[in-house]
Scaffold this active site. Structure first.
Site, PDB file in Angstrom:
ATOM      1  N   HIS A 175       8.687 -32.088  20.490  1.00 35.66           N
ATOM      2  CA  HIS A 175       9.090 -33.079  19.484  1.00 35.66           C
ATOM      3  C   HIS A 175       8.104 -33.093  18.323  1.00 35.66           C
ATOM      4  O   HIS A 175       7.965 -34.111  17.638  1.00 35.66           O
ATOM      5  CB  HIS A 175       9.210 -34.479  20.095  1.00 35.66           C
ATOM      6  CG  HIS A 175      10.074 -34.532  21.310  1.00 35.66           C
ATOM      7  ND1 HIS A 175      11.446 -34.559  21.245  1.00 35.66           N
ATOM      8  CD2 HIS A 175       9.759 -34.536  22.623  1.00 35.66           C
ATOM      9  CE1 HIS A 175      11.941 -34.583  22.479  1.00 35.66           C
ATOM     10  NE2 HIS A 175      10.935 -34.555  23.331  1.00 35.66           N
ATOM     11  N   SER A 301       0.193 -14.856  -4.141  1.00 35.66           N
ATOM     12  CA  SER A 301       0.765 -15.870  -5.021  1.00 35.66           C
ATOM     13  C   SER A 301       0.481 -15.475  -6.451  1.00 35.66           C
ATOM     14  O   SER A 301      -0.587 -14.939  -6.767  1.00 35.66           O
ATOM     15  CB  SER A 301       0.147 -17.246  -4.724  1.00 35.66           C
ATOM     16  OG  SER A 301       0.443 -18.175  -5.748  1.00 35.66           O
TER      17      SER A 301
END
Length: 463
Positions: A175, A301
């Site tokens: 979870h 990047s």
């Protein structure tokens, strides 16, 4: 851009034949227009040879003539493909334009053979008899010779990671929350096992591909009209089997294509495993559990020079999602036909190669990404040491074993919604009414060692 040739990858409408042309090239022998022409030609030639074996048919072919016919298929090249295209669209070799791709193949075969065999080329067949077999003669080796080896390479990477890092403890999350620790190797073994299982389904689906050869409405009507004493059903069974396919006995004009749908669904199962893997690895990179080996000269990047982005896994995820979208559409569509035949599936089936191509790109990208990742064992261990509450499950389970009916509540009160330390646990242990041996057992617990038999589970891959 008028100076770009249409054959230039920079002018390609689809990235499959443009940006990714190098990656999709292994599929060209199975997914291109020329490949479909050659597969149709193979069906026509093998059918002609099978007819010549029937006593009822007044066609005899010598061993040399048989070799020459098969040589037409074996020697099929780009010039031959271009001639078939001209026969279809412009007309050539004395034939008017057919505006029909299968008929163009028939006429091409006439240009390569003696006149006496011409009446027997495509004898009694409907185009779908040729097409359904040709598509499967392409799909089967595309899967077996291209996609499955690419998947095996991914699984090999996973198996190597599983064995190398079988003892590397790592925080698990259920979870999204911190949970009982695992090992990085065991998590990779889970994916290797899942991939192996789903690959098996792909193998089974490829082996089960089936073809029909039963004429315009699936009744062998034209064949029976010409030679009513021939057992055409037995002929079709044998012919299809000799092509390496199962035989579909009951069909309309079209092969029902449930076999192709099963193959597409099996590939989606494989892809779902890899999409799950791509996303998990992406999160591990984000959490710094995994580093990535930077390639020299590579830009991560355009504005942040320090970055090494998980682009392989992102690229794989995108391509596999696109593949699954295509495969879902194909599986749903090819199994439908209005009454005995409509032509909409013909254009749809031309996109099978595109779905396979997105699969292949995804597999290659996942393999490349796995080859670059390096587990950051220091970060993994630090994360575990910062989560002493993780031993709570072990503590309450041991206490239950000792007959403590309030064990769960006791540990819950200590840990739930609170920051807790190992010292807090040790204080709890001192207050327990248990044997000293049990207290020592509890004191020995630590998040980094609370991994059960995670390392041993890796060995399940060898069974």
């Amino acid at each position: 851009m008028d100076d770009l040739s249409r054959s230039d990858p920079l002018a390609a409408v689809s990235p499959l034949d443009g940006r990714y042309a190098g990656r999709t090239e292994p599929l060209v022998p199975y997914a291109s227009e020329a490949a479909l022409m050659r597969a149709r030609l193979r069906v026509e030639v093998e059918y002609l040879l099978a007819l010549a074996d029937l006593d009822a048919v007044p066609l005899s072919l010598s061993a040399t003539e048989r070799d020459d016919l098969r040589a037409v298929v074996d020697g099929f090249d780009g010039d031959d493909a271009r001639l078939i295209k001209r026969l279809e669209t412009e007309g050539a070799e004395g034939f008017s334009a057919t505006n029909h791709d299968v008929k163009a193949v028939e006429y091409y075969l006439r240009t390569e053979t003696d006149e006496r065999v011409h009446p027997w080329i495509h004898f009694g067949l409907t185009s779908e008899d040729v097409n359904n077999l040709a598509h499967r003669l392409l799909a089967k080796p595309a899967v077996e010779a291209v996609l499955l080896p690419a998947l095996a390479a991914v699984r090999d990477e996973l198996v190597d990671l599983a064995h190398e890092y079988r003892n590397t403890p790592m925080l698990a999350r259920t979870h999204g929350q911190p949970a009982t620790p695992t090992t990085f190797g065991k998590e990779m073994a889970v994916y290797a096992a899942r991939l192996g299982t789903t690959m098996g389904r792909v193998v089974d689906a490829a082996d089960a591909l089936s073809g029909k050869l039963a004429g315009a409405s699936g009744t062998y009507a034209a064949h029976v009209a010409a030679y009513p004493d021939v057992d055409w059903r037995a002929f079709a069974r044998s012919f299809v089997a000799d092509l390496g396919l199962e035989h579909t006995a009951l069909a309309t004009q079209v092969n029902p294509c449930d076999d192709l749908a099963a193959l597409f669904d099996a590939l989606r199962g494989v892809n779902n495993v890899l999409i799950d893997l791509d996303r998990d690895v992406w999160l591990y990179v984000s959490d710094r559990y995994l580093g990535q080996e930077a390639e020299a000269g590579e830009t991560g990047s355009s504005t942040m020079p320090h970055k090494v982005n998980p682009i392989d896994f992102e690229n794989s995820e995108g391509n596999l999602l696109k593949a699954n979208s295509d495969l879902t559409f194909l599986a749903d569509y090819v199994t439908t036909s209005r009454l005995q035949r409509d032509l909409s599936d013909s254009t749809v089936k031309r996109n099978v190669g595109a779905a396979f191509a997105h699969c292949l790109i995804g597999y290659g990208k996942t393999e490349a990404g796995l080859g670059k990742v390096v587990p950051n064992e220091v970060v993994m261990r630090e994360e575990l040491e910062a989560r002493p509450e993780l031993i709570g499950e072990a503590v309450q389970t041991i206490l239950r074993r000792e007959g403590d009916t309030e064990a769960y509540e006791r540990v819950k009160s200590l840990t739930r919604g609170r920051e807790v330390t190992l010292e807090d646990f040790r204080d709890l242990f001192e207050d327990l009414d248990v044997d000293e041996s049990v207290r020592a057992e509890l004191r020995s617990l630590s998040p980094a060692t609370y991994v059960g038999v995670g390392d041993e589970l890796v060995d399940e891959l060898g069974e």
